[in-house]
Design an enzyme around this catalytic site. Structure first.
Site, PDB file in Angstrom:
ATOM      1  NE  ARG A  69      -1.481  -1.358   3.688  1.00  0.00           N
ATOM      2  CZ  ARG A  69      -1.615  -1.156   4.987  1.00  0.00           C
ATOM      3  NH1 ARG A  69      -2.737  -0.687   5.479  1.00  0.00           N
ATOM      4  NH2 ARG A  69      -0.625  -1.426   5.815  1.00  0.00           N
TER       5      ARG A  69
ATOM      6  CE1 TYR B  76      15.127  24.670   7.812  1.00  0.00           C
ATOM      7  CE2 TYR B  76      13.287  24.492   6.301  1.00  0.00           C
ATOM      8  CZ  TYR B  76      14.604  24.804   6.540  1.00  0.00           C
ATOM      9  OH  TYR B  76      15.398  25.256   5.530  1.00  0.00           O
TER      10      TYR B  76
ATOM     11  CD  GLU C  72      16.654  36.278  10.416  1.00  0.00           C
ATOM     12  OE1 GLU C  72      16.213  35.393   9.685  1.00  0.00           O
ATOM     13  OE2 GLU C  72      16.437  37.491  10.250  1.00  0.00           O
TER      14      GLU C  72
ATOM     15  CE  LYS D 181      17.150  26.631  12.013  1.00  0.00           C
ATOM     16  NZ  LYS D 181      17.745  27.252  10.821  1.00  0.00           N
TER      17      LYS D 181
ATOM     18  CG  ASN E  38       8.701  27.396  10.101  1.00  0.00           C
ATOM     19  OD1 ASN E  38       7.610  27.934  10.212  1.00  0.00           O
ATOM     20  ND2 ASN E  38       9.703  27.685  10.898  1.00  0.00           N
TER      21      ASN E  38
ATOM     22  CD  GLN F 278       8.175  29.238  14.256  1.00  0.00           C
ATOM     23  OE1 GLN F 278       8.035  29.949  15.225  1.00  0.00           O
ATOM     24  NE2 GLN F 278       8.870  29.586  13.215  1.00  0.00           N
TER      25      GLN F 278
ATOM     26  NE  ARG G 123      14.241  28.275   0.186  1.00  0.00           N
ATOM     27  CZ  ARG G 123      13.196  29.105   0.246  1.00  0.00           C
ATOM     28  NH1 ARG G 123      13.069  29.917   1.277  1.00  0.00           N
ATOM     29  NH2 ARG G 123      12.284  29.099  -0.694  1.00  0.00           N
TER      30      ARG G 123
ATOM     31  CG  HIS H  32      20.009  24.565   8.539  1.00  0.00           C
ATOM     32  ND1 HIS H  32      18.854  24.973   7.903  1.00  0.00           N
ATOM     33  CD2 HIS H  32      20.285  23.328   8.062  1.00  0.00           C
ATOM     34  CE1 HIS H  32      18.447  24.011   7.094  1.00  0.00           C
ATOM     35  NE2 HIS H  32      19.288  23.001   7.175  1.00  0.00           N
TER      36      HIS H  32
ATOM     37  CG  HIS I 153      18.869  31.520   7.752  1.00  0.00           C
ATOM     38  ND1 HIS I 153      17.986  30.879   6.932  1.00  0.00           N
ATOM     39  CD2 HIS I 153      19.310  32.590   7.061  1.00  0.00           C
ATOM     40  CE1 HIS I 153      17.871  31.539   5.787  1.00  0.00           C
ATOM     41  NE2 HIS I 153      18.679  32.582   5.838  1.00  0.00           N
TER      42      HIS I 153
ATOM     43  CG  ASP J 281      18.084  41.096  -2.804  1.00  0.00           C
ATOM     44  OD1 ASP J 281      18.787  40.493  -3.656  1.00  0.00           O
ATOM     45  OD2 ASP J 281      17.164  41.874  -3.109  1.00  0.00           O
TER      46      ASP J 281
END
Length: 186
Positions: A26, A135, A146, A75, A51, A49, A62, A122, A65, A169
């Site tokens: 299945r 995440y 941040e 994370k 995301n 959280q 990306r 990361h 951060h 940016d």
């Protein structure tokens, strides 16, 4: 039966989590998180959280951060579509692996995730079009806490597998680290 295989990396506390699938004709069931089992790997907080990201183009980058104390976060990064080159950089002040990086290819096929502790930056590069990541964060996003590291930082020397085709940016604008950069403290 454990639903995860947990592997150490060369960077202390950074773990690779491999999801074990239960499958039949299945389809399959794959657990993304279990506090009890991942506690043995270092997850020590509730999930604050979750995301979900979509990165449309192969080569897009990306990151890198992080959140600073007192809002530092763990994370757990899972790829649920496509494939990414997922990178964590040790920014912990005094760490023997300070400014070293580790990367893993994450995809639904290999079932790997990265458990990234506090004090790490990361980021990732999409290796296919239309990559989706989920995440899980131990702390809610706090804009004033941040931070970021330039993904092309020469002192770190991340070897991205593809030419960078797209980057925000904000991420492109992260300054290079000064020679006196002390790292993150708890």
């Amino acid at each position: 039966m454990s639903r995860f295989a947990i592997t150490d990396t060369p960077l202390a506390s950074l773990k690779v989590i491999e999801r074990r699938r239960l499958q039949d004709d299945r389809g399959f069931l794959s657990r993304l998180f279990c506090g009890e089992e991942l506690g043995a790997a270092g997850w020590h907080a509730p999930i604050a959280q979750i995301n979900h990201t979509l990165t449309r183009r192969r080569g897009a980058l990306r990151g890198m951060h992080f959140q600073q104390a007192p809002h530092a976060e763990m994370k757990l990064v899972n790829c649920i579509r496509g494939e990414v080159f997922d990178v964590a950089v040790d920014l912990r002040a005094g760490s023997p692996t300070f400014l070293r990086w580790h990367a893993e290819r994450l995809s639904p096929d290999n079932g790997r995730a990265m458990l990234i502790p506090e004090g790490f930056a990361h980021g990732f590069q999409a290796l296919t079009d239309d990559c989706e990541l989920v995440y899980l964060h131990s702390h809610a996003y706090v804009p004033s806490s941040e931070g970021g590291v330039n993904a092309q930082e020469p002192r770190i020397g991340i070897e991205w597998p593809l030419p960078v085709t797209d980057q925000s940016d904000r991420d492109r604008g992260f300054a290079l680290l000064s020679a006196a950069y002390p790292g993150l403290t708890a």
